[in-house]
Motif scaffolding. Structure first.
Motif, mmCIF file in Angstrom:
data_model
loop_
_atom_site.group_PDB
_atom_site.id
_atom_site.type_symbol
_atom_site.label_atom_id
_atom_site.label_comp_id
_atom_site.label_asym_id
_atom_site.label_seq_id
_atom_site.Cartn_x
_atom_site.Cartn_y
_atom_site.Cartn_z
ATOM 1 N N PHE A 61 0.834 -1.199 0.000
ATOM 2 C CA PHE A 61 0.000 0.000 0.000
ATOM 3 C C PHE A 61 0.868 1.247 0.000
ATOM 4 O O PHE A 61 0.656 2.168 -0.805
ATOM 5 C CB PHE A 61 -0.908 -0.018 1.232
ATOM 6 C CG PHE A 61 -1.779 1.204 1.385
ATOM 7 C CD1 PHE A 61 -3.061 1.210 0.870
ATOM 8 C CD2 PHE A 61 -1.331 2.333 2.065
ATOM 9 C CE1 PHE A 61 -3.883 2.333 1.020
ATOM 10 C CE2 PHE A 61 -2.135 3.447 2.220
ATOM 11 C CZ PHE A 61 -3.411 3.446 1.688
ATOM 12 N N TRP A 62 1.857 1.312 0.886
ATOM 13 C CA TRP A 62 2.722 2.495 0.927
ATOM 14 C C TRP A 62 3.530 2.622 -0.363
ATOM 15 O O TRP A 62 3.807 3.729 -0.834
ATOM 16 C CB TRP A 62 3.655 2.437 2.125
ATOM 17 C CG TRP A 62 2.965 2.496 3.446
ATOM 18 C CD1 TRP A 62 3.038 1.595 4.472
ATOM 19 C CD2 TRP A 62 2.076 3.531 3.917
ATOM 20 N NE1 TRP A 62 2.256 1.989 5.522
ATOM 21 C CE2 TRP A 62 1.657 3.170 5.213
ATOM 22 C CE3 TRP A 62 1.593 4.712 3.367
ATOM 23 C CZ2 TRP A 62 0.783 3.956 5.966
ATOM 24 C CZ3 TRP A 62 0.721 5.495 4.100
ATOM 25 C CH2 TRP A 62 0.325 5.113 5.379
ATOM 26 N N ASP A 63 3.901 1.484 -0.964
ATOM 27 C CA ASP A 63 4.652 1.529 -2.221
ATOM 28 C C ASP A 63 3.833 2.130 -3.359
ATOM 29 O O ASP A 63 4.370 2.838 -4.216
ATOM 30 C CB ASP A 63 5.082 0.115 -2.636
ATOM 31 C CG ASP A 63 6.182 -0.465 -1.763
ATOM 32 O OD1 ASP A 63 6.876 0.312 -1.079
ATOM 33 O OD2 ASP A 63 6.344 -1.708 -1.773
ATOM 34 N N PHE A 64 2.537 1.840 -3.380
ATOM 35 C CA PHE A 64 1.718 2.156 -4.552
ATOM 36 C C PHE A 64 0.732 3.292 -4.340
ATOM 37 O O PHE A 64 -0.051 3.596 -5.241
ATOM 38 C CB PHE A 64 0.964 0.905 -5.017
ATOM 39 C CG PHE A 64 1.801 0.005 -5.891
ATOM 40 C CD1 PHE A 64 1.709 0.080 -7.276
ATOM 41 C CD2 PHE A 64 2.694 -0.890 -5.335
ATOM 42 C CE1 PHE A 64 2.480 -0.728 -8.075
ATOM 43 C CE2 PHE A 64 3.473 -1.713 -6.133
ATOM 44 C CZ PHE A 64 3.375 -1.628 -7.512
ATOM 45 N N MET A 65 0.745 3.912 -3.181
ATOM 46 C CA MET A 65 -0.126 5.056 -2.962
ATOM 47 C C MET A 65 0.697 6.341 -2.877
ATOM 48 O O MET A 65 1.829 6.314 -2.364
ATOM 49 C CB MET A 65 -0.949 4.879 -1.683
ATOM 50 C CG MET A 65 -2.010 3.805 -1.790
ATOM 51 S SD MET A 65 -3.234 4.194 -3.071
ATOM 52 C CE MET A 65 -4.246 2.721 -3.018
ATOM 53 N N PRO A 66 0.148 7.481 -3.321
ATOM 54 C CA PRO A 66 0.918 8.730 -3.328
ATOM 55 C C PRO A 66 0.917 9.402 -1.962
ATOM 56 O O PRO A 66 0.542 10.559 -1.824
ATOM 57 C CB PRO A 66 0.176 9.575 -4.376
ATOM 58 C CG PRO A 66 -1.239 9.128 -4.248
ATOM 59 C CD PRO A 66 -1.180 7.647 -3.950
ATOM 60 N N GLN A 67 1.337 8.658 -0.954
ATOM 61 C CA GLN A 67 1.403 9.203 0.397
ATOM 62 C C GLN A 67 2.439 8.433 1.190
ATOM 63 O O GLN A 67 2.868 7.341 0.784
ATOM 64 C CB GLN A 67 0.036 9.131 1.084
ATOM 65 C CG GLN A 67 -0.597 7.741 1.117
ATOM 66 C CD GLN A 67 -2.097 7.801 1.286
ATOM 67 O OE1 GLN A 67 -2.807 8.354 0.454
ATOM 68 N NE2 GLN A 67 -2.603 7.224 2.365
ATOM 69 N N TYR A 68 2.854 9.003 2.311
ATOM 70 C CA TYR A 68 3.882 8.428 3.159
ATOM 71 C C TYR A 68 3.300 8.146 4.538
ATOM 72 O O TYR A 68 2.396 8.851 4.990
ATOM 73 C CB TYR A 68 5.064 9.390 3.304
ATOM 74 C CG TYR A 68 5.807 9.647 2.022
ATOM 75 C CD1 TYR A 68 6.907 8.884 1.670
ATOM 76 C CD2 TYR A 68 5.407 10.653 1.142
ATOM 77 C CE1 TYR A 68 7.600 9.114 0.492
ATOM 78 C CE2 TYR A 68 6.086 10.889 -0.040
ATOM 79 C CZ TYR A 68 7.183 10.119 -0.363
ATOM 80 O OH TYR A 68 7.869 10.332 -1.531
ATOM 81 N N PRO A 69 3.809 7.113 5.234
ATOM 82 C CA PRO A 69 3.317 6.862 6.582
ATOM 83 C C PRO A 69 3.600 8.046 7.500
ATOM 84 O O PRO A 69 4.642 8.699 7.398
ATOM 85 C CB PRO A 69 4.111 5.627 7.034
ATOM 86 C CG PRO A 69 4.752 5.081 5.818
ATOM 87 C CD PRO A 69 4.854 6.178 4.826
#
Length: 504
Positions: A268-276
């Motif tokens: 999810f973090w790899d493929f979404m335009p956001q960071y944890p």
């Protein structure tokens, strides 16, 4: 480099920005970018702020220098370029997108920009994004949301129309962007066999690589690419981005549930335009001008199903939510929940799904009674998961016997099947069931069990409008769109006014 420019591509990114007008193809001739590259998933821009945006692009078959260029302009023809940058493709796992965040004073609030990625011989289609408004911007806000887009269930017909929606500030996915496993069998041209275990022609993702393959495969859909190319985007996860429910329908995973959860979260973090985030990785709020603030919830990281210590959001996230609602000066406070908050019973008093808020009724009551006690007004819940268009009143008990606190609009599903999709096509049967279900849930104002689509919220100073939009079929990539229902909520009211509904 402009002041306050921060570029993130994995652990490091380098840029060579160039402000100025004009689109000179020769500008890239001597720059250190790839001679050619393939961009199979299109582009995505998301997690916007007033002067910031995150880009995402998958680069494959890269020849030459391991870097690509980006151009950002104020016009769709890219004639008035305000920024050029060279973004290195650093060492990374195969089929993982390049991620690049731009925070720079050249970006203005509430402004639509146009951009593309390119090599010397290839380029992406020109796409656009919009930065967030300033908190004191008084004009109406338009927020679109969707959920539940099983690839093999049907075409992303609704995304074709969502891409064309005008004046959208932000699109939010409320969960199930991918399906680790789906047994919805739709058009023959939509197989999904990714995974180590297969049944119904679909694979179960378990490893990190399999989850990543799911995202890349889903994003080959042209309608989904068009939606991302048209709007700024943000997402929260639900169970299918992570790990469904263990053993199901005779399918027994070979990896432990916790490991599959970790793999799903990383993909999810790899493929979404956001960071944890730092303390609450997924949870965040976005101010959308004077009249709306969006609170995005995480329903999985802090969940504990143990009956002796049962939690859904967890204490830290509850405190964050209540504190944010109390302090918000926005006219409308919009809570984005992956699951439906109000009760969904059948028959009366018997919840049909304990995996949503009905299974965590003590926590729901705690939150809603605190909101009632603190006199937090004009709260709207937007939700997904149920594959059903639904509108109703959220009370302290979840049912009609509680005190009303908020109103809720469930946005249906993009493609995933609902209850009656698994039965012979009979709209009258669905209508009869909807009538009896509504009798068991008098806090509901509206229900549609058959239509697939998305929702649009328009927040105004004195009212909030909600439009549920549906498509005629998801078994074709193109289909007409129509308004399933249109609702109005007056400022200060806890009653949904129905403006129109489509004929059954």
């Amino acid at each position: 480099m402009h002041r306050r420019t921060f570029l993130k591509v994995g652990a490091l990114a380098l840029a060579m920005p160039s402000a100025g007008a004009g689109c000179d193809g020769n500008w890239w001739a001597d720059k250190p970018i790839a001679n050619s590259a393939v961009f199979p998933n299109g582009v995505i821009a998301g997690s916007p702020e007033e002067r910031a945006i995150t880009f995402l692009v998958l680069c494959e078959s890269v020849e030459g220098h391991p870097a690509v260029g980006i151009e950002i302009a104020t016009d769709p023809q890219l004639e008035h370029i305000i920024y050029r940058g060279v973004i290195p493709i650093l060492s990374q796992a195969p089929r993982v997108p390049l991620k690049f965040r731009l925070e720079d004073d050249i970006l203005e609030p509430k402004t639509r920009y146009h951009y593309r990625f390119l090599s010397k011989r290839t380029e992406t289609p020109i796409a656009s994004f919009q930065t967030l408004r300033s908190p004191d911007d008084p004009s109406p806000v338009r927020l679109a949301y969707f959920s539940c887009q099983g690839y093999s269930a049907g075409y992303y017909t609704a995304h074709r129309h969502l891409a064309a929606e005008p004046n959208i500030d932000l699109v939010a996915c409320l969960g199930d962007y991918i399906y680790d496993l789906t047994d919805d069998v739709g058009p023959e041209e939509r197989p999904d066999k990714i995974g180590t275990i297969s049944k119904f022609g679909n694979g179960l993702a378990q490893t990190l690589d399999e989850y990543r393959q799911k995202y890349a495969y889903y994003r080959t859909d042209g309608n989904l690419q068009a939606m991302h190319a048209a709007h700024s985007f943000v997402a929260i996860w639900d169970n299918h981005e992570l790990a469904a429910d263990g053993e199901r329908d005779g399918i027994t995973p070979t990896l432990p549930w916790a490991q599959r959860m970790r793999n799903g979260m990383q993909a999810f973090w790899d493929f979404m335009p956001q960071y944890p985030g730092k303390s609450l990785p997924l949870t965040r709020k976005l101010r959308l001008g004077q009249h709306a603030e969006l609170f995005l919830l995480d329903m999985w990281t802090y969940q504990n199903p143990d009956v002796r210590n049962r939690t859904y959001l967890g204490r830290e996230q509850i405190d964050w939510l209540l504190d944010g609602l109390r302090k918000s000066t926005a006219t409308w406070k919009i809570i984005a929940s992956t699951t439906v908050m109000m009760s969904t019973d059948y028959p009366a008093g018997r919840p049909i799904n304990l995996g949503q808020w009905d299974g965590f009724s003590d926590e729901r009551r705690l939150i809603l009674e605190a909101m009632l006690s603190d006199r937090i007004e004009n709260v709207i819940v937007i939700s997904g998961d149920l594959h059903t268009f639904l509108a109703g009143q959220v009370t302290t008990t979840g049912r009609a016997d509680g005190k009303p606190v908020a109103l809720e609009f469930c946005g249906g599903a993009i493609s995933s099947f609902g209850l009656f999709d698994l039965l012979p096509s009979d709209r009258s049967l669905a209508a009869r069931f909807a009538t009896t279900a509504s009798s068991a849930n008098p806090h509901w104002s509206f229900v549609d069990l058959l239509t697939r689509g998305y929702a649009v919220v328009e927040a105004r100073p004195d009212e909030l409008l909600v439009t549920l939009r549906g498509v005629e079929t998801t078994f074709e990539p193109q289909s007409d769109v129509f308004d399933v229902a249109v609702f109005r909520v007056a400022k200060g009211s806890k009653v949904i006014e129905t403006i129109s509904t489509a004929p059954v």
